[in-house]
Design an enzyme around this catalytic site. Sequence first.
Site: not given
Lengths: 425, 425
Positions: B123, B185, B208, B321-322, B355, B409, B414
């Site tokens: 994206y 969308q 966003n 973040e940085h 960056d 169990e 099993h």
Amino acid sequence: MRKFDTKKDEYSRILQRQANETADVSQVVTNILADVEKNGDQALFQLTKKIDGIELTALKVSEAEMVEALEKVPEKLLTVLKLAKEKITSFHQKQVRQGFVATDEPGVVMGQRILPLEKVGVYVPGGTASYPSTVLMDTIPAKIAGVAKIVMVTPPNQAGKVEPAILAAAKIAGVDEVYKVGGAQAVAALAYGTETIPQVDKIVGPGNIYVATAKKMVYGKVDIDMIAGPSDVLIVADESGKANWLAADMIAQAEHDTLAQAILVTTDADLAEAVEAEVSKQLAALPRQKIAEASLNQNGKIILVKDLKEAVEIANLVAPEHLELAVKEPFALLSQVKNAGSVFLGHHTPEVLGDYLAGPNHTLPTEGTARFYSPLSVDDFVKKSSYLYYDEAALKEVGAAVAYFAETEDLVGHARSMQLRLEAD
Amino acid sequence: MRKFDTKKDEYSRILQRQANETADVSQVVTNILADVEKNGDQALFQLTKKIDGIELTALKVSEAEMVEALEKVPEKLLTVLKLAKEKITSFHQKQVRQGFVATDEPGVVMGQRILPLEKVGVYVPGGTASYPSTVLMDTIPAKIAGVAKIVMVTPPNQAGKVEPAILAAAKIAGVDEVYKVGGAQAVAALAYGTETIPQVDKIVGPGNIYVATAKKMVYGKVDIDMIAGPSDVLIVADESGKANWLAADMIAQAEHDTLAQAILVTTDADLAEAVEAEVSKQLAALPRQKIAEASLNQNGKIILVKDLKEAVEIANLVAPEHLELAVKEPFALLSQVKNAGSVFLGHHTPEVLGDYLAGPNHTLPTEGTARFYSPLSVDDFVKKSSYLYYDEAALKEVGAAVAYFAETEDLVGHARSMQLRLEAD
């Protein structure tokens, strides 16, 4: 069980399963999360009373309860738990990664560090899905990663206790603290923290639809392992397959849950018939007959294919949690497998071996998510952090290109951060 | 900018940011997802008209549009994009992992394979946050991982086109297909597939609040990279810090978004004053002055600490973040850093270097999630698959323990899957 021929347009129907999320569950979970975030421990006591019908006096499992539990567990189970721990540890230690450093350019150092998460929460379901094996599988990779604090949450039983086998497994695996709370409220406690339960960095472990929905909702606030759905197996078999073993393997999967799914894909029409007959026969004597029968009727499938290539194509489409290759030459097929959580090769490697103690993790991607998710591993309990160092001369080499790039993105402040350094003596 | 002293009880306020999700957004996104899942391309055309005000005739960027875009982009930008590609590729190639195989026990083979995802969606936001650098950062690791198909989605501009620089970056990075659709969308199209846009295994890239909410909602149906929030930087500086450089670095962060956050933590009171004065001075001449000013007023902070140990403690709490270490001996601090997406060492390594083209990824965990998330890497575009083989003799060694474990169990099916194999000749 529904049988399919090999027509491609049937493939999409192989994947059909019941939808397992409703708006109703979302609303209930949203309310529980908000309640616990706001009211902390008080909400946990109230919700445990309301939902589990248990009036707790303390959330934390005491040292005395831990000792009592260990005394109740048979020596033989302790021995098997320790054997499993040893084998699971041995496999997962091979997953440990080192960071790297690159010093290829003069005046430049860059790299990636691998750092353990600090706190992890392990969710262990209650009731019939309460498995000591899962405690080992979800905790051992975290210990190996170097997680400082591992917190377990599990709903109390009708006596307000945690099952002794679960506590024994927690002790052996190295869980630091155990709390008697389950459901969405336990997930909320781990995500937000309460007076008693610490906020963690990541929540792992299976649970019912309320737990899964809560995990998805708190994802981003904390990390989660995956959204786990009902378990599944796909068995690829050629004419060397043994009908009674394969029937037992399908039933082992089906006995987990009515939503579980067992699929046999075979090149041998006689084997297909024989497995179906064996399934009926073996179901008769099974304690969990009703569950397994419902699972096989609703989701079980036997598919006849023309060759093993087509069988593996179907496996890649289904992206099964467990893939058994019950064929003469299983290693020859392995490289063609693109989507599968865990692959079991040959006739003497039934899936149940991997459920308990062979070594690989049994927390695996379900519902076709092996397309993009991985088995739980040491990687799930670390994070990466990159680093970068340029000296003055190295910066001057690339500075103008960086400033230009920033300007094309209309980020003049970015360009200036670089230019001020280029202009300096 | 708010100033803080070193009192511990102030620390929690350092982290205060505006909440960025509302029930309203959730409802809008839920409706968009359902519309695209049901109506496919038709919904995409209608939503693009309604939301972006653009009437498209085709979703896919044509070969002719791609050629036209490449002709429009300055030669200098192509050169810088290629330089960036080279450096980003070089760093990310060091992240490539090999699988492993364990053959320690007789008759037993087990291991882990590393497999590329088949299809990935990237994206790319539109408008002012449309960055060619992000196209490179999000695509190159996928190419290195071996992803077979990389699909890019991005909202069309007012002319119904995609910005030439974005298309050039897509071409250079190796994107296979570009579609002119954005917002929730576009996420829906990648998650469910439409007549034109293929369903992918994972969606990466910033967006966003509608995009972020949509990504969270489809998480589990497909994988996602992370839930990205507004960007942030934390700068640790001692008396060796240069006020005008550090002010420029804070502004570079702040110009992204009014929700962005720039924090300076320093041991030097004079430097703190000087940076504040420099920030005011430098803001005056900035094209994005209003954005940067709002960000710094609302979220910017300068914190005075008694020593670098305390500074790093705050950094670990914030999990930026940085993280810039603008100190005399930055490498001495690195080992104390536990939570940070990417660390920039010394005075000549401004964040903007990372960056664009130094090599490490700029898609990083925001909003304190560096506690558990990692920088985007080659790991994000692979999945693991474990495998296990036991021969008959090896199975007989552990079979009884497995069957016993299964019985404890209450999983008799099993146990039987194992016992039938143990009983056979």
